[in-house]
Design a protein around this motif. Structure first.
Motif, PDB file in Angstrom:
ATOM      1  N   TRP A   1      45.629  41.851  31.535  1.00 31.13           N
ATOM      2  CA  TRP A   1      44.387  42.420  31.024  1.00 31.13           C
ATOM      3  C   TRP A   1      44.532  43.934  31.016  1.00 31.13           C
ATOM      4  CZ3 TRP A   1      45.056  40.630  35.948  1.00 31.13           C
ATOM      5  CH2 TRP A   1      44.877  41.553  36.974  1.00 31.13           C
TER       6      TRP A   1
ATOM      7  N   ILE B   1      41.969  47.447  31.919  1.00 34.95           N
ATOM      8  CA  ILE B   1      40.684  48.046  32.257  1.00 34.95           C
ATOM      9  C   ILE B   1      40.517  49.314  31.421  1.00 34.95           C
ATOM     10  CG2 ILE B   1      39.253  49.072  34.065  1.00 34.95           C
ATOM     11  CD1 ILE B   1      39.687  46.127  34.506  1.00 34.95           C
TER      12      ILE B   1
ATOM     13  N   VAL C   1      32.150  45.824  33.832  1.00 36.11           N
ATOM     14  CA  VAL C   1      32.763  45.633  35.149  1.00 36.11           C
ATOM     15  C   VAL C   1      32.141  46.601  36.149  1.00 36.11           C
ATOM     16  CG1 VAL C   1      34.907  45.801  36.479  1.00 36.11           C
ATOM     17  CG2 VAL C   1      34.933  44.794  34.186  1.00 36.11           C
TER      18      VAL C   1
ATOM     19  N   SER D   1      36.891  44.945  31.154  1.00 30.58           N
ATOM     20  CA  SER D   1      38.216  44.358  31.289  1.00 30.58           C
ATOM     21  C   SER D   1      38.519  43.599  30.001  1.00 30.58           C
ATOM     22  CB  SER D   1      38.254  43.411  32.489  1.00 30.58           C
ATOM     23  OG  SER D   1      39.537  42.870  32.656  1.00 30.58           O
TER      24      SER D   1
END
Length: 199
Positions: free
Chosen positions: A118, A120, A149, A159
């Motif tokens: 993933w 961020i 998030v 994310s």
């Protein structure tokens, strides 16, 4: 109404400026133009636009000054990739959250932090919108329905999974790039109702 589930990554064919600070946008999108007609609504990077013309897999839409002032559409140029979504039909699946296509403000990409599977991404948040953004709440970024998030006073993080990185413009955005933001409309209505109750 839209859901924030991008149907395809389209491409800007032309952005022609008008005399009164308006513009005409032409976008190629084979999926969203299939079965489309003049008057239909298509979200372009989260902005609800009305189809004014069709030519093969390219649709045109008029963009008013208000829209150019409140969104990042004015920064597009031929070849720019754009997130596209048709309006959800009555009885259609609400896969993301309620998205109106009415952009509340423009933020910028502040940072990207890759993870195992993933990424961020942190975005700036205009002060007037910060009260509507909460941890685990919904927000549309360039028309993509995302879960917050972390919510700070002047920024927030999301994310992004590999599918979102691959199939939307968010995988291509770099620090400093502008993004359209639409906060949860339910939060705005609740705030308005509470204001009237207290008055």
């Amino acid at each position: 109404m839209f859901t924030g589930i991008v149907e395809e990554l389209g491409e800007v064919v032309a952005l022609e400026r008008g005399g009164g600070a308006s513009a005409r946008l032409a976008v190629r999108g084979p999926v969203v133009t299939a079965g489309a007609a003049a008057g239909d609504s298509i979200a372009v990077n989260g902005v609800c636009l009305t189809v004014t013309g069709l030519s093969g897999d390219v649709f045109t839409a008029d963009v008013m000054k208000e829209t150019l002032d409140r969104s990042s559409l004015g920064a597009l140029e031929p070849g720019s990739p754009v997130n596209l979504e048709r309006a959800v039909p009555a009885g259609g699946r609400l896969g993301g959250h309620i998205v109106q296509g009415h952009v509340d403000g423009v933020g910028t990409v502040l940072s990207r932090e890759p993870g195992d599977n993933w990424e961020i991404v942190r975005f700036s948040l205009p002060p007037a919108l910060s009260r509507y953004v909460v941890e685990k709440g919904s927000i549309a970024v360039d028309g993509v329905s995302l879960t917050v998030v972390e919510a700070a006073g002047d920024s927030f993080t999301v994310s992004l999974i590999p599918t979102t990185l691959e199939l939307t413009t968010l995988g291509r955005k770099r620090p400093g790039d502008p993004v359209n933001l639409e906060v949860d409309v339910i939060a705005k209505y609740v705030e308005r109702l509470l204001e009237r109750t207290r008055a």
